[in-house]
Scaffold this motif. Sequence first.
Motif, mmCIF file in Angstrom:
data_model
loop_
_atom_site.group_PDB
_atom_site.id
_atom_site.type_symbol
_atom_site.label_atom_id
_atom_site.label_comp_id
_atom_site.label_asym_id
_atom_site.label_seq_id
_atom_site.Cartn_x
_atom_site.Cartn_y
_atom_site.Cartn_z
ATOM 1 N N ALA A 72 39.521 1.656 -13.561
ATOM 2 C CA ALA A 72 38.988 2.000 -14.207
ATOM 3 C C ALA A 72 38.029 0.840 -15.278
ATOM 4 O O ALA A 72 36.603 0.255 -14.819
ATOM 5 N N LEU A 76 34.311 -1.593 -14.489
ATOM 6 C CA LEU A 76 33.340 -1.301 -15.419
ATOM 7 C C LEU A 76 33.014 -2.487 -16.122
ATOM 8 O O LEU A 76 31.468 -3.240 -16.572
ATOM 9 N N LEU A 77 34.088 -3.317 -16.628
ATOM 10 C CA LEU A 77 34.367 -4.540 -17.003
ATOM 11 C C LEU A 77 33.606 -6.090 -16.157
ATOM 12 O O LEU A 77 32.966 -6.328 -16.421
ATOM 13 N N ALA A 80 31.071 -4.231 -12.731
ATOM 14 C CA ALA A 80 30.355 -3.357 -12.916
ATOM 15 C C ALA A 80 29.174 -4.745 -13.818
ATOM 16 O O ALA A 80 27.982 -5.186 -14.285
ATOM 17 N N GLY A 81 29.993 -4.919 -15.372
ATOM 18 C CA GLY A 81 29.959 -5.291 -16.423
ATOM 19 C C GLY A 81 29.277 -6.753 -15.967
ATOM 20 O O GLY A 81 28.077 -6.857 -16.531
ATOM 21 N N CYS A 162 31.689 -9.563 -21.615
ATOM 22 C CA CYS A 162 32.450 -8.432 -20.743
ATOM 23 C C CYS A 162 33.629 -9.520 -19.716
ATOM 24 O O CYS A 162 34.392 -8.867 -18.995
ATOM 25 N N GLY A 193 33.005 0.191 -9.329
ATOM 26 C CA GLY A 193 32.456 -0.702 -9.538
ATOM 27 C C GLY A 193 30.253 -0.464 -8.970
ATOM 28 O O GLY A 193 29.511 0.072 -9.559
ATOM 29 N N VAL A 196 29.620 2.902 -10.354
ATOM 30 C CA VAL A 196 29.091 2.798 -11.498
ATOM 31 C C VAL A 196 27.594 2.200 -11.463
ATOM 32 O O VAL A 196 26.385 3.335 -11.563
#
Length: 327
Positions: A72, A76-77, A80-81, A162, A193, A196
């Motif tokens: 996760a 996320l980082l 996606a980030g 990130c 990712g 999200v």
Amino acid sequence: MHASRGRSVGLGLALASAFAFGGSGVAAKPLIEAGLDPLHVVWLRVTGAALVMLPVAWRHRRLVLRKPALLAGFGLLAVAGVQACYFASISRIPVGVALLVEYLAPALVLGWVRFVQRRAVSRAAAAGVVLAVGGLACVVEVWSGLSFDAVGLLLALGAACCQVGYFVLSDQGGEGEDSVDPLGVIAYGLLIGSLVLTAVARPWGMRWSVLAGSADMNGSQVPAALLLCWIVLIATVIAYVTGVVSVRKLSPQVAGVVACLEAVLATVFAWILLGEHLSAPQIVGGAVVLTGAFIAQSAAPKAPSGPIASGGPVAAEGELSAGHSAA
């Protein structure tokens, strides 16, 4: 003989990875300027790569139960980030500048090591941080009143932050019986990712017609679909896979040094293909940023499970597997 051959192959793969990662911005910017929202370009990139990596995800499906927090956080980082902040930044500032700002990440990781993990940082590493920050001041030409778009610079710094999470999470892969295959983490990172970014980017409102037309690349018309294929297959899938394999044949430090060429290649590509010319002070500043990043990552302290501050996306990825390591 075999060791020398393996090192040569690893170096070639590391160069290929830097080349692939470095070309993402110059392929994405024409699509953004043609009418696609930066978040939509990121969604297309990550979702396309996730679909390609689905067989790998299925092969490593047990990771979902073994390392849910790692997957996760990575999605996320690290996916996606980093990608969202980087693509949003290049819509406002030159590609080369955005990537050079992003390369402050090794310096920021050292801050994590020193103040959060409370581990000693060498003077050489601190000098690398100072050099990187000083070079960044030249890149953005602070003496002219920060002529670059402030939001674009903040987004690029967001991508760097990130990447700090990227490096720190990479250290959690560790060695030993509980180690995880980096390819599995990359595959699930892309899938998470994508989920999200689907919620954030809302691709159902995207201008799909742009993909059927052409995009302007410094006066030349290039099929938008061709640019998208480059971003998905070359700048994401091949870039990640070659990066991981290269570090298995090299070391995190060597692969991290080669990864620094990504910023150089991105600047050269943007200069040739997009006509984004940088001034002499910016070129010198970019060289100083890369030198500082190199010194910082080379002098970074090592934990028993492997280094966490060896710079560059390639280095971070390899550290997910038995102690080795592109928005």
